[in-house]
Design a protein around this motif. Structure first.
Motif, PDB file in Angstrom:
ATOM      1  N   MET A 226       1.120  -1.383  -0.107  1.00  0.00           N
ATOM      2  CA  MET A 226       0.351   0.163   0.249  1.00  0.00           C
ATOM      3  C   MET A 226       0.985   1.131   0.063  1.00  0.00           C
ATOM      4  O   MET A 226       0.995   2.451  -0.506  1.00  0.00           O
ATOM      5  CB  MET A 226      -0.786  -0.101   1.571  1.00  0.00           C
TER       6      MET A 226
ATOM      7  N   PHE B 160       2.670   1.892  -3.666  1.00  0.00           N
ATOM      8  CA  PHE B 160       1.443   2.915  -4.306  1.00  0.00           C
ATOM      9  C   PHE B 160       1.103   3.866  -3.675  1.00  0.00           C
ATOM     10  O   PHE B 160       0.623   4.748  -4.983  1.00  0.00           O
ATOM     11  CB  PHE B 160       0.244   1.755  -3.658  1.00  0.00           C
TER      12      PHE B 160
ATOM     13  N   GLU C 209       3.692   6.259  -5.291  1.00  0.00           N
ATOM     14  CA  GLU C 209       3.913   6.148  -6.402  1.00  0.00           C
ATOM     15  C   GLU C 209       2.548   6.821  -7.320  1.00  0.00           C
ATOM     16  O   GLU C 209       2.578   7.976  -8.086  1.00  0.00           O
ATOM     17  CB  GLU C 209       3.686   4.602  -7.752  1.00  0.00           C
ATOM     18  N   PHE C 210       1.744   7.004  -6.517  1.00  0.00           N
ATOM     19  CA  PHE C 210       0.382   7.393  -7.241  1.00  0.00           C
ATOM     20  C   PHE C 210       0.557   8.904  -6.407  1.00  0.00           C
ATOM     21  O   PHE C 210       0.231  10.318  -7.084  1.00  0.00           O
ATOM     22  CB  PHE C 210      -1.013   7.663  -5.910  1.00  0.00           C
TER      23      PHE C 210
ATOM     24  N   PHE D 172       3.366  10.756  -8.873  1.00  0.00           N
ATOM     25  CA  PHE D 172       2.079  10.468 -10.338  1.00  0.00           C
ATOM     26  C   PHE D 172       1.219  11.996 -10.261  1.00  0.00           C
ATOM     27  O   PHE D 172       1.327  12.965 -11.026  1.00  0.00           O
ATOM     28  CB  PHE D 172       0.906   9.478 -10.928  1.00  0.00           C
TER      29      PHE D 172
ATOM     30  N   ARG E 123       1.639  14.838 -12.666  1.00  0.00           N
ATOM     31  CA  ARG E 123       1.129  15.304 -14.147  1.00  0.00           C
ATOM     32  C   ARG E 123      -0.044  17.158 -13.408  1.00  0.00           C
ATOM     33  O   ARG E 123      -0.510  18.058 -13.833  1.00  0.00           O
ATOM     34  CB  ARG E 123      -0.557  14.916 -13.790  1.00  0.00           C
TER      35      ARG E 123
ATOM     36  N   LYS F 174      -1.701  17.725 -10.560  1.00  0.00           N
ATOM     37  CA  LYS F 174      -2.725  17.391 -10.061  1.00  0.00           C
ATOM     38  C   LYS F 174      -3.150  17.543  -8.779  1.00  0.00           C
ATOM     39  O   LYS F 174      -4.284  16.967  -8.763  1.00  0.00           O
ATOM     40  CB  LYS F 174      -3.925  16.309 -11.557  1.00  0.00           C
TER      41      LYS F 174
ATOM     42  N   TRP G 295      -4.534  19.271  -7.000  1.00  0.00           N
ATOM     43  CA  TRP G 295      -5.946  19.299  -7.239  1.00  0.00           C
ATOM     44  C   TRP G 295      -7.163  18.152  -6.745  1.00  0.00           C
ATOM     45  O   TRP G 295      -7.707  18.198  -6.188  1.00  0.00           O
ATOM     46  CB  TRP G 295      -6.314  21.223  -7.803  1.00  0.00           C
ATOM     47  N   LEU G 296      -6.904  17.435  -7.330  1.00  0.00           N
ATOM     48  CA  LEU G 296      -7.926  16.153  -7.398  1.00  0.00           C
ATOM     49  C   LEU G 296      -7.710  15.432  -6.568  1.00  0.00           C
ATOM     50  O   LEU G 296      -8.190  14.915  -6.044  1.00  0.00           O
ATOM     51  CB  LEU G 296      -7.055  14.596  -8.013  1.00  0.00           C
TER      52      LEU G 296
ATOM     53  N   ILE H  65     -10.136  15.701  -3.475  1.00  0.00           N
ATOM     54  CA  ILE H  65     -11.315  14.369  -4.202  1.00  0.00           C
ATOM     55  C   ILE H  65     -11.808  13.384  -4.088  1.00  0.00           C
ATOM     56  O   ILE H  65     -12.312  12.317  -3.250  1.00  0.00           O
ATOM     57  CB  ILE H  65     -11.877  14.222  -5.783  1.00  0.00           C
ATOM     58  N   LEU H  66     -10.223  12.612  -3.548  1.00  0.00           N
ATOM     59  CA  LEU H  66      -9.799  11.613  -3.562  1.00  0.00           C
ATOM     60  C   LEU H  66      -9.759  10.914  -2.318  1.00  0.00           C
ATOM     61  O   LEU H  66     -10.338   9.666  -2.807  1.00  0.00           O
ATOM     62  CB  LEU H  66      -8.470  11.270  -4.597  1.00  0.00           C
TER      63      LEU H  66
ATOM     64  N   LEU I 267     -13.487  10.342  -1.189  1.00  0.00           N
ATOM     65  CA  LEU I 267     -13.836   9.503  -2.382  1.00  0.00           C
ATOM     66  C   LEU I 267     -13.313   8.142  -1.555  1.00  0.00           C
ATOM     67  O   LEU I 267     -14.171   7.056  -0.750  1.00  0.00           O
ATOM     68  CB  LEU I 267     -13.263   8.865  -3.664  1.00  0.00           C
TER      69      LEU I 267
END
Lengths: 50, 611
Positions: A1, A4, A7-8, A11, A15, A17, A19-20, A23-24, A27
């Protein structure tokens, strides 16, 4: 985990990003709550909130 | 020695490819083993097969490359849902749990699945990811015979890109331009496939086959309302008419209202002139966009070679037009242009793009697309005995002359030779063959053997050296990806009365001296047969030519409607006994239907879900 998540994050950084992320997180929290709530006492708690 | 395993999976057409020091050793689609058409599952059997072909355990493979990037795809999904919110909540609520539970953790999932092949496999860091369209572009450029080429990929969607332009030079492949989701030529074509009542991701061929029956009456309406195409071929769809970005269907009410007809229900509504005109119109629009794109690219980059991949590159009618317009000197199209070929591209991209390995052999590296399993005589004989088949063993020479003679007597033949093809086309490895001169053959093959719709055309195989005597083409088309007209002097002009016939009725008119492969507009999807890549098929065509003077055969895939192409001896025998095929030839073993035990005849027609 952990790998993961690392890596995320890499990522999202590559990118540009971040700002995502909120939201994640929402979720993921809801996802976890739903998983935990299956057949447990948390279910009525969710109904009360909504 | 450096080995790379490429994998494509989880959407449609899962596949595996193995390359050794850059050479393609084996490639196969999972559907051929699982017998489930377009199987999207983890390609367990295909991976086992490619490993066995290279004589390797998984632990000995140096790198494993998945054909797309799940994080990037997830980013696209989230941003799309946000952009369209609150529309799309239903689709969002269906897809997010799958992503949060599984798809986002693809690396771990792949690792767990891979361990099933070899419990000693323990290095998760061997797993890498390639971008979807880089995989497509790599599959089109690296195996091509060109040192330098423009590479155009067109498909539904990968991560973000739906259309990309890359320049390939030796082992470099630079992505130059992209068109992003939701603006997609592949999805536009699929939207019309859905509207005509065919299955998305498999019925696109049918739409293309239906197009010549109609007239492009709605071309201008599509160009004016549904999309904005610029002079350079770049385009934007008007999302007011589509539902695929967030919904569970391809088109919406506005789309149906625009054409004044609801979505066709295939179980109730017949195919009418309207549907044929719609098919013709979207085909014309697709060709227009592809021609604008390729013309602009040719002018801008002044490179004379073009490589194509992505599902839209399987639109062989459009490919034929690019060739005829002489936009490029040379064209090469990846035979597994759809997602299955992504496994090959991912592996090759890693070898040349990531590991920077040189590329210096500028010949077609696909080995004729014969990259799947083949079987020894011993195995064939023991399987046929198990299946209680009655067979004779002949020499290769005898096989060619017997089969050619039977074909000339209007017999239909299941032709199972050598390694299975990679990609959607049967190229003389797992094919059903017949005499193209027969007027009745098209109907008979469609209804009695393939059990499919009578409007669907059949394709010819022709000796390479004879292609320009029979077709308006003088170019290699080994992968059956170019459409051209039957040669003028072989065509039979239609009378005024015939011209007035509508739709399927046109089929009954004899249109050429090879009517079984001549479509209603005189076109044919051509496979040129080359001695170097398939000597046995080449010899058969030669023998057929000696008897009949015709170097052409009908070549259709060895399967029935909805069934994946046969892979094993069992599959071939079952299909033979379940259809009206007259003869089955497996390598040098020949079986005649009338000699078989009639109690072995099966009801095969309803065995597979219709496509």
């Amino acid at each position: 985990m952990l790998s993961f998540l690392k890596e995320f994050f890499e990522f999202l950084g590559a990118r540009k990003k971040y700002w995502l992320l909120p939201i994640l997180i929402v979720l993921a929290l809801f996802g976890a709550l739903i998983v935990l709530s299956q057949g447990t006492a948390i279910a009525p708690f969710i109904y009360t909130i909504f | 020695m450096n080995t790379i395993l490429g994998i494509s999976a989880f959407y449609h057409d899962s596949a595996a490819t193995l390359i050794k020091d850059g050479e393609i050793i084996a490639a196969a689609q999972e559907e051929r083993f699982s017998r489930k058409k377009h199987d999207p599952n983890y390609p367990y059997n295909a991976i086992n097969y490619v490993l066995s072909e290279a004589n390797l355990n998984l632990n000995e493979v140096d790198h494993i490359v998945f054909f797309e990037k799940p994080f990037l795809k997830f980013e696209r999904l989230l941003e799309t849902y946000l952009a369209f919110a609150p529309r799309g909540f239903k689709s969002f609520s269906l897809s997010m749990p799958i992503w949060l539970r599984e798809k986002l953790f693809q690396k771990k999932f792949l690792f767990d699945q891979l361990k099933r092949h070899d419990k000693n496999f323990d290095d998760i860091n061997k797993i890498n990811f390639s971008e979807h369209h880089l995989s497509h572009a790599a599959s089109a450029f690296y195996p091509s015979p060109f040192e330098q080429a423009v590479v155009l990929t067109l498909d539904g969607v990968g991560e973000w890109a739906t259309t990309t332009l890359a320049i390939g030079k030796k082992n470099n492949l630079d992505m130059i331009k992209e068109i992003h989701f939701p603006h997609s030529l592949g999805l536009l074509y699929s939207a019309f496939t859905y509207y005509i009542g065919f299955k998305v991701n498999s019925g696109e061929y049918k739409l293309m086959g239906l197009a010549p029956y109609g007239k492009p009456k709605y071309k201008e309406l599509i160009l004016n309302k549904l999309l904005d195409v610029k002079s350079d071929g770049s385009f934007k769809l008007n999302m007011k008419y589509f539902n695929y970005a967030t919904g569970l269907t391809m088109t919406n009410k506005n789309f149906s209202n625009l054409f004044d007809q609801p979505v066709r229900n295939p179980s109730k509504d017949l195919l009418k002139e309207f549907h044929m005109d719609i098919a013709s119109s979207i085909q014309a629009v697709t060709e227009e966009i592809i021609l604008r794109l390729t013309k602009n690219i040719a002018n801008e980059y002044k490179i004379k070679n073009l490589c194509l991949a992505g599902g839209v590159a399987l639109n062989c009618v459009a490919n034929g037009k690019i060739l005829r317009e002489n936009i490029f000197d040379n064209i090469w199209i990846q035979p597994a242009a759809g997602d299955a070929g992504g496994s090959l591209g991912a592996a090759l991209a890693y070898w040349h793009h990531e590991l920077k390995k040189p590329r210096d052999n500028f010949k077609d590296q696909m080995k004729g697309a014969y990259l799947g399993p083949k079987f020894s005589d011993k195995h064939i004989e023991s399987q046929l005995n198990k299946l209680k088949g009655k067979y004779n063993k002949k020499t290769s020479k005898e096989i060619s002359s017997i089969v050619a003679k039977e074909l000339s007597n209007n017999k239909t033949v299941g032709w199972f030779q050598g390694r299975m093809e990679f990609g959607p086309r049967a190229l003389g490895g797992r094919s059903i063959l017949a005499d193209p001169r027969s007027e009745k053959m098209q109907k008979e093959l469609n209804l009695k053997i393939k059990f499919r719709e009578s409007f669907r055309p059949f394709a010819p195989s022709v000796l390479r050296e004879d292609v320009n005597n029979w077709f308006e083409l003088n170019y290699d088309s080994p992968y059956m990806l170019l459409v051209s007209d039957v040669k003028k002097d072989k065509q039979i002009a239609m009378s005024e009365k015939d011209k007035k016939l509508f739709g399927i009725d046109k089929l009954n008119v004899k249109r050429s001296s090879i009517p079984a492969i001549t479509h209603v507009d005189y076109s044919a999807r051509i496979q040129t047969v080359h001695k170097e890549t398939n000597p046995k098929y080449y010899d058969l065509l030669n023998e057929f030519k000696k008897i009949t003077g015709c170097p052409v055969l009908v070549n259709t895939s060895f399967n029935v409607r909805g069934e994946p192409i046969v892979c094993s001896i069992d599959d071939a025998f079952n299909c033979f006994m379940g259809t009206n095929l007259d003869i089955l030839v497996i390598e040098n073993f020949i079986l005649f239907k009338n000699e078989q035990d009639q109690s072995l005849i099966k009801d095969y027609k309803n065995k597979f879900e219709l496509d």
